[in-house]
Design a protein around this motif. Sequence first.
Motif, PDB file in Angstrom:
ATOM      1  N   LYS A  10      -3.205   3.561  -7.742  1.00  0.00           N
ATOM      2  CA  LYS A  10      -4.984   3.960  -7.451  1.00  0.00           C
ATOM      3  C   LYS A  10      -5.958   4.013  -6.616  1.00  0.00           C
ATOM      4  O   LYS A  10      -6.627   3.524  -7.587  1.00  0.00           O
ATOM      5  N   ARG A  11      -5.390   3.814  -5.758  1.00  0.00           N
ATOM      6  CA  ARG A  11      -6.412   3.493  -4.533  1.00  0.00           C
ATOM      7  C   ARG A  11      -6.368   4.452  -3.264  1.00  0.00           C
ATOM      8  O   ARG A  11      -5.752   4.422  -2.888  1.00  0.00           O
ATOM      9  N   CYS A  12      -8.439   3.784  -2.829  1.00  0.00           N
ATOM     10  CA  CYS A  12      -8.059   4.839  -1.659  1.00  0.00           C
ATOM     11  C   CYS A  12      -7.330   3.829  -0.338  1.00  0.00           C
ATOM     12  O   CYS A  12      -7.092   2.406  -0.338  1.00  0.00           O
ATOM     13  N   GLY A  13      -6.537   4.765   0.220  1.00  0.00           N
ATOM     14  CA  GLY A  13      -5.438   3.942   2.104  1.00  0.00           C
ATOM     15  C   GLY A  13      -6.028   2.916   2.290  1.00  0.00           C
ATOM     16  O   GLY A  13      -6.347   1.796   2.622  1.00  0.00           O
ATOM     17  N   LYS A  14      -8.201   3.497   2.910  1.00  0.00           N
ATOM     18  CA  LYS A  14      -8.681   2.769   3.417  1.00  0.00           C
ATOM     19  C   LYS A  14      -8.534   0.980   2.528  1.00  0.00           C
ATOM     20  O   LYS A  14      -9.423   0.585   3.340  1.00  0.00           O
ATOM     21  N   SER A  15      -8.722   1.119   1.356  1.00  0.00           N
ATOM     22  CA  SER A  15      -9.105  -0.142   1.087  1.00  0.00           C
ATOM     23  C   SER A  15      -7.467  -0.581   0.246  1.00  0.00           C
ATOM     24  O   SER A  15      -7.855  -2.112   0.522  1.00  0.00           O
ATOM     25  N   CYS A  16      -6.906  -0.045   0.238  1.00  0.00           N
ATOM     26  CA  CYS A  16      -5.696  -0.667   0.613  1.00  0.00           C
ATOM     27  C   CYS A  16      -5.464  -1.638   2.512  1.00  0.00           C
ATOM     28  O   CYS A  16      -4.608  -2.260   2.099  1.00  0.00           O
ATOM     29  N   ARG A  17      -5.341  -0.761   3.131  1.00  0.00           N
ATOM     30  CA  ARG A  17      -6.142  -0.932   4.604  1.00  0.00           C
ATOM     31  C   ARG A  17      -7.022  -2.751   3.794  1.00  0.00           C
ATOM     32  O   ARG A  17      -6.456  -3.277   4.766  1.00  0.00           O
ATOM     33  N   LEU A  18      -7.756  -1.946   3.565  1.00  0.00           N
ATOM     34  CA  LEU A  18      -8.569  -3.508   4.193  1.00  0.00           C
ATOM     35  C   LEU A  18      -8.650  -4.878   3.263  1.00  0.00           C
ATOM     36  O   LEU A  18      -8.548  -6.069   3.446  1.00  0.00           O
ATOM     37  N   THR A  56       2.813  -1.800   8.748  1.00  0.00           N
ATOM     38  CA  THR A  56       1.669  -0.852   8.721  1.00  0.00           C
ATOM     39  C   THR A  56       1.419   0.359   9.272  1.00  0.00           C
ATOM     40  O   THR A  56       2.446   0.067   9.623  1.00  0.00           O
ATOM     41  N   GLY A  57       0.267   0.692   8.937  1.00  0.00           N
ATOM     42  CA  GLY A  57       0.007   2.097   9.253  1.00  0.00           C
ATOM     43  C   GLY A  57       0.480   2.684   8.330  1.00  0.00           C
ATOM     44  O   GLY A  57       0.594   2.830   7.144  1.00  0.00           O
ATOM     45  N   ASN A  58      -0.100   4.901   8.411  1.00  0.00           N
ATOM     46  CA  ASN A  58      -0.474   5.277   7.946  1.00  0.00           C
ATOM     47  C   ASN A  58      -0.803   4.901   6.453  1.00  0.00           C
ATOM     48  O   ASN A  58      -0.320   4.939   5.804  1.00  0.00           O
ATOM     49  N   TRP A  59      -1.824   4.670   6.737  1.00  0.00           N
ATOM     50  CA  TRP A  59      -2.748   3.911   5.304  1.00  0.00           C
ATOM     51  C   TRP A  59      -2.511   4.814   4.218  1.00  0.00           C
ATOM     52  O   TRP A  59      -2.939   4.277   2.704  1.00  0.00           O
ATOM     53  N   THR A  60      -2.995   5.984   4.571  1.00  0.00           N
ATOM     54  CA  THR A  60      -3.488   6.994   3.413  1.00  0.00           C
ATOM     55  C   THR A  60      -2.254   7.627   2.510  1.00  0.00           C
ATOM     56  O   THR A  60      -2.878   7.680   1.820  1.00  0.00           O
ATOM     57  N   SER A  61      -0.638   7.217   3.208  1.00  0.00           N
ATOM     58  CA  SER A  61       0.203   7.584   1.997  1.00  0.00           C
ATOM     59  C   SER A  61       0.852   6.566   1.693  1.00  0.00           C
ATOM     60  O   SER A  61       0.818   6.008   0.850  1.00  0.00           O
ATOM     61  N   VAL A  62      -0.470   5.399   1.482  1.00  0.00           N
ATOM     62  CA  VAL A  62       0.290   3.219   0.676  1.00  0.00           C
ATOM     63  C   VAL A  62      -0.173   3.820  -0.480  1.00  0.00           C
ATOM     64  O   VAL A  62       0.939   3.442  -1.077  1.00  0.00           O
ATOM     65  N   PRO A  63      -1.082   4.633  -0.813  1.00  0.00           N
ATOM     66  CA  PRO A  63      -1.557   4.398  -2.130  1.00  0.00           C
ATOM     67  C   PRO A  63      -0.128   4.843  -2.717  1.00  0.00           C
ATOM     68  O   PRO A  63       0.169   4.954  -4.331  1.00  0.00           O
ATOM     69  N   LYS A  64       0.204   6.186  -2.425  1.00  0.00           N
ATOM     70  CA  LYS A  64       0.843   7.224  -3.464  1.00  0.00           C
ATOM     71  C   LYS A  64       2.720   6.443  -2.685  1.00  0.00           C
ATOM     72  O   LYS A  64       3.425   5.823  -3.903  1.00  0.00           O
ATOM     73  N   LYS A  65       2.766   6.245  -1.959  1.00  0.00           N
ATOM     74  CA  LYS A  65       3.889   5.442  -1.752  1.00  0.00           C
ATOM     75  C   LYS A  65       4.044   4.133  -2.525  1.00  0.00           C
ATOM     76  O   LYS A  65       4.954   3.861  -2.918  1.00  0.00           O
ATOM     77  N   ALA A  66       3.300   3.204  -2.228  1.00  0.00           N
ATOM     78  CA  ALA A  66       3.151   2.108  -3.038  1.00  0.00           C
ATOM     79  C   ALA A  66       2.424   2.166  -4.464  1.00  0.00           C
ATOM     80  O   ALA A  66       2.747   0.992  -5.285  1.00  0.00           O
ATOM     81  N   GLY A  67       2.238   2.736  -5.433  1.00  0.00           N
ATOM     82  CA  GLY A  67       2.007   3.299  -6.249  1.00  0.00           C
ATOM     83  C   GLY A  67       0.883   2.475  -6.985  1.00  0.00           C
ATOM     84  O   GLY A  67       0.630   2.318  -8.233  1.00  0.00           O
TER      85      GLY A  67
END
Length: 391
Positions: free
Chosen positions: A47-55, A34-45
Amino acid sequence: MGRPPCCDKSNVKRGLWTAEEDAKILAYVSMYGTGNWTSVPKKAGLKRCGKSCRLRWTNYLRPDLKHDSFTPQEEKLIVKLHKAIGSRWSLIAAQLPGRTDNDVKNFWNTKLRKKLYDMGIDPMTHKPFSEILTDYGNIGGLPKAVGSLNRDLRNAFTSKPEASSASGISNITSHSMEVIRTPMMEPIEDGRSDSISNNNYYSWDLLGQLQAIKLVKEATNCSNQEIIQPNFFSEGSSSSSSSSTAIQVSSPPPPFPCTQSPPPQTIPSPPFSWNEFLLEDVSLPPDQQQRQQYIHGLPSTGSSSLTQVHDKMQQSQLTGGETNNNFSVVGDMDYGAFNDIGQSYPGTVGGEPIDVFGDSLSSNNSFVKAILEQDSQMSWEFPDILGEPFY
DNA sequence: AATGAGTCCAACCGCCGCAGG
DNA sequence: GCCTGCGGCGGTTGGACTCAT
């Protein structure tokens, strides 16, 4: 000019998560953590907001989360903690392994709040409605408009929570609690702040709460004096209030409505006497008031008794046979409405924390630990009360 | 069976504090 | 000291679901 949105809202998917999206998050976290959630959508493929991923991760996908319904023990703990520290859901959730702040918040809003209302308890103040009415009856000098306010209060008590909000009770109780909560919800800057670490911050909250109780008690002691009209009852607003029964609280009211100088808003220098926090149950006949002095938060009726607490302490023998009369309160958490927990009192025995059942709490619990650390400096004592029947 | 009300809860929103540049 | 980005928080919303009529 506010902060720009964290992501391009028009280009992200919203709404419920699919199993496929969940799988992508899980795969990503298992690989990168976990961490650096803003980059998660791109790396994980995604189309979500990073914040939404973290949530999604913190509230649903985390492997340590419980997804079953709350147990009665958890329910009681939530009520106790809410009473002690208010709607700090993350702190409360931290005491409930496997639960998130969102879980606790939803559970409170959908179940517990209603339950308390049904039991005749204001979930905001955790006081019986009758006591709130009494409190308001004791506040002298209020303008005549408050007569209708009292009527609305009574109406509110017989209506549903949502309806009561519209009729004024929420504003009223939240106002009254503002007076109580404001000092206890903030760290106290009293020159000792150097010693206030993050770990014992909550302990000071509780101290502040006790101090707030004392201050409120002192504030209400001036009922025979002239009362300054609080802002929210000012005549300037009477024209609008005449057409509406709802009280609009636009700005925080002064904490002390007395004309006398307010007492210094510092916590008492330890050691202090717990008697300072004893309140009289003004709803009782005068001859019973002295006998039924109670610490704020303890039930004024029922079988809760400090003698029983003492018995619990003796039974616990947590320090190898030595019963320690140093008894520190972990907030006024007892909840008389729940009969099965109204029999004991949370605190520490022999330096070890006990819960409301008298059971030992883990010293690894940072919340309790923080309080204990503070306790060790405070040397709070209960000797005057422990030997006497509670009522 | 249809439908409206009520309930539940996942998700969103805006704000805040903190850390790093 | 200021700015920016991030994570965290509490409040709120909206849609799915359940239940009563």
